[in-house]
Design a protein around this motif. Structure first.
Motif, PDB file in Angstrom:
ATOM      1  N   ASN A 140       0.939  -1.063   0.068  1.00  0.00           N
ATOM      2  CA  ASN A 140      -0.043  -0.139  -0.225  1.00  0.00           C
ATOM      3  C   ASN A 140       0.549   1.169  -0.096  1.00  0.00           C
ATOM      4  O   ASN A 140       0.860   2.102  -0.795  1.00  0.00           O
ATOM      5  N   ILE A 141       1.654   1.046   0.300  1.00  0.00           N
ATOM      6  CA  ILE A 141       2.493   2.495   1.051  1.00  0.00           C
ATOM      7  C   ILE A 141       3.838   2.336  -0.339  1.00  0.00           C
ATOM      8  O   ILE A 141       4.030   3.670  -0.512  1.00  0.00           O
ATOM      9  N   ARG A 142       3.968   1.812  -1.169  1.00  0.00           N
ATOM     10  CA  ARG A 142       4.749   1.501  -2.752  1.00  0.00           C
ATOM     11  C   ARG A 142       3.832   1.883  -3.738  1.00  0.00           C
ATOM     12  O   ARG A 142       3.821   2.609  -4.197  1.00  0.00           O
ATOM     13  N   ARG A 143       2.463   2.004  -3.219  1.00  0.00           N
ATOM     14  CA  ARG A 143       1.432   2.323  -4.414  1.00  0.00           C
ATOM     15  C   ARG A 143       1.034   3.602  -3.843  1.00  0.00           C
ATOM     16  O   ARG A 143       1.017   4.651  -4.847  1.00  0.00           O
ATOM     17  N   GLN A 144       1.043   3.867  -2.511  1.00  0.00           N
ATOM     18  CA  GLN A 144       0.899   5.365  -2.768  1.00  0.00           C
ATOM     19  C   GLN A 144       1.943   6.251  -2.901  1.00  0.00           C
ATOM     20  O   GLN A 144       1.813   7.223  -3.519  1.00  0.00           O
ATOM     21  N   THR A 145       3.557   5.963  -3.226  1.00  0.00           N
ATOM     22  CA  THR A 145       4.425   6.506  -3.192  1.00  0.00           C
ATOM     23  C   THR A 145       4.329   6.290  -4.754  1.00  0.00           C
ATOM     24  O   THR A 145       4.865   8.262  -5.190  1.00  0.00           O
ATOM     25  N   GLU A 146       3.931   5.812  -5.159  1.00  0.00           N
ATOM     26  CA  GLU A 146       4.228   6.251  -6.614  1.00  0.00           C
ATOM     27  C   GLU A 146       2.907   6.656  -7.096  1.00  0.00           C
ATOM     28  O   GLU A 146       3.107   7.471  -8.207  1.00  0.00           O
ATOM     29  N   GLN A 147       1.935   6.445  -7.269  1.00  0.00           N
ATOM     30  CA  GLN A 147       0.831   7.937  -6.843  1.00  0.00           C
ATOM     31  C   GLN A 147       1.453   9.284  -6.945  1.00  0.00           C
ATOM     32  O   GLN A 147       1.075  10.144  -7.540  1.00  0.00           O
ATOM     33  N   LEU A 148       1.541   9.770  -5.685  1.00  0.00           N
ATOM     34  CA  LEU A 148       2.574  10.815  -5.935  1.00  0.00           C
ATOM     35  C   LEU A 148       3.318  11.066  -6.621  1.00  0.00           C
ATOM     36  O   LEU A 148       3.330  12.218  -6.655  1.00  0.00           O
ATOM     37  N   ARG A 149       4.526  10.564  -6.534  1.00  0.00           N
ATOM     38  CA  ARG A 149       5.357  10.720  -7.523  1.00  0.00           C
ATOM     39  C   ARG A 149       4.703  11.077  -8.912  1.00  0.00           C
ATOM     40  O   ARG A 149       5.321  12.512  -9.752  1.00  0.00           O
ATOM     41  N   TRP A 150       3.658  10.334  -9.261  1.00  0.00           N
ATOM     42  CA  TRP A 150       3.216  10.464 -11.113  1.00  0.00           C
ATOM     43  C   TRP A 150       2.298  12.353 -10.752  1.00  0.00           C
ATOM     44  O   TRP A 150       2.891  13.245 -10.959  1.00  0.00           O
ATOM     45  N   LYS A 151       1.893  12.274  -9.751  1.00  0.00           N
ATOM     46  CA  LYS A 151       1.104  13.771  -9.970  1.00  0.00           C
ATOM     47  C   LYS A 151       1.876  14.980  -9.198  1.00  0.00           C
ATOM     48  O   LYS A 151       1.865  15.695  -9.649  1.00  0.00           O
ATOM     49  N   LEU A 152       3.591  14.732  -8.410  1.00  0.00           N
ATOM     50  CA  LEU A 152       4.221  15.518  -7.882  1.00  0.00           C
ATOM     51  C   LEU A 152       4.605  16.103  -9.630  1.00  0.00           C
ATOM     52  O   LEU A 152       5.365  17.055 -10.360  1.00  0.00           O
TER      53      LEU A 152
END
Length: 189
Positions: free
Chosen positions: A45-57
């Motif tokens: 879950n943390i890895r997925r949230q990091t991935e999604q935040l990376r895309w948004k940033l």
């Protein structure tokens, strides 16, 4: 084995990932769970949230935009998480007013954090703005500003912002790992 490819276009970056398909029943609904996630699932879950935040940033911010840490003086620290939320809301309102004055839309991502020794602070990524104007909006302590680089790849920043969830878990903070108010643009093909 069959596979599919996901391409994510986020700002200057393009991420390509190859996935192998598993057999599944397309009409089957997901069961609701009442138990907390296992540690292995929590890492996913943390890895997925990091991935999604990376895309948004990557998609919504660029060189010259700011990563700001708003810290508190020791005597001004909020006692509860709810007090910290109220102060964060006031900060966002004040920043939004300042952006409106210069004719810009206020785009941001924030994370609330409490350090190991109890020091509370707010991390925020915002579009570039005059530092004196930012200082007008925050009078409770220091402001530390770092400018984003021109690579367009903000994965390290995303993992830094998401780290708090992994350390302190949801019981203490509740809600999302990071909080943008509006949905940002991302493109997946």
């Amino acid at each position: 084995m069959p596979y599919w490819i996901r391409r994510v276009y986020a700002g200057k970056t393009v991420e390509i990932k190859k996935y192998y398909s598993r057999k599944h029943k397309p009409k089957e609904k997901r069961a609701k769970t009442g138990e907390p996630s296992r540690p292995e699932q929590e890492e996913v879950n943390i890895r997925r949230q990091t991935e999604q935040l990376r895309w948004k940033l990557n998609c919504n911010f660029q060189a010259g935009d700011m990563f700001i840490t708003f810290s508190y003086r020791k005597d001004e620290r909020p006692d509860t998480y709810k007090e910290m939320l109220k102060q964060k809301d006031k900060l966002i309102r004040d920043l939004r007013k300042q952006y409106k004055k210069i004719g810009k839309e206020f785009k941001y991502v924030y994370v609330l954090e409490t350090g190991d020794k109890g020091a509370r602070h707010i991390h925020m990524v915002i579009e570039s703005m005059d530092t004196k104007t930012i200082k007008k909006c925050w009078d409770r302590g220091r402001i530390h500003i770092r400018l984003l680089d021109d690579t367009g790849q903000y994965g390290k920043l995303a993992s830094y912002l998401v780290k708090e969830k992994g350390r302190k878990k949801m019981e203490k903070y509740g809600g999302k790992t990071y909080s943008p108010i509006q949905e940002f643009k991302t493109a997946t093909y």
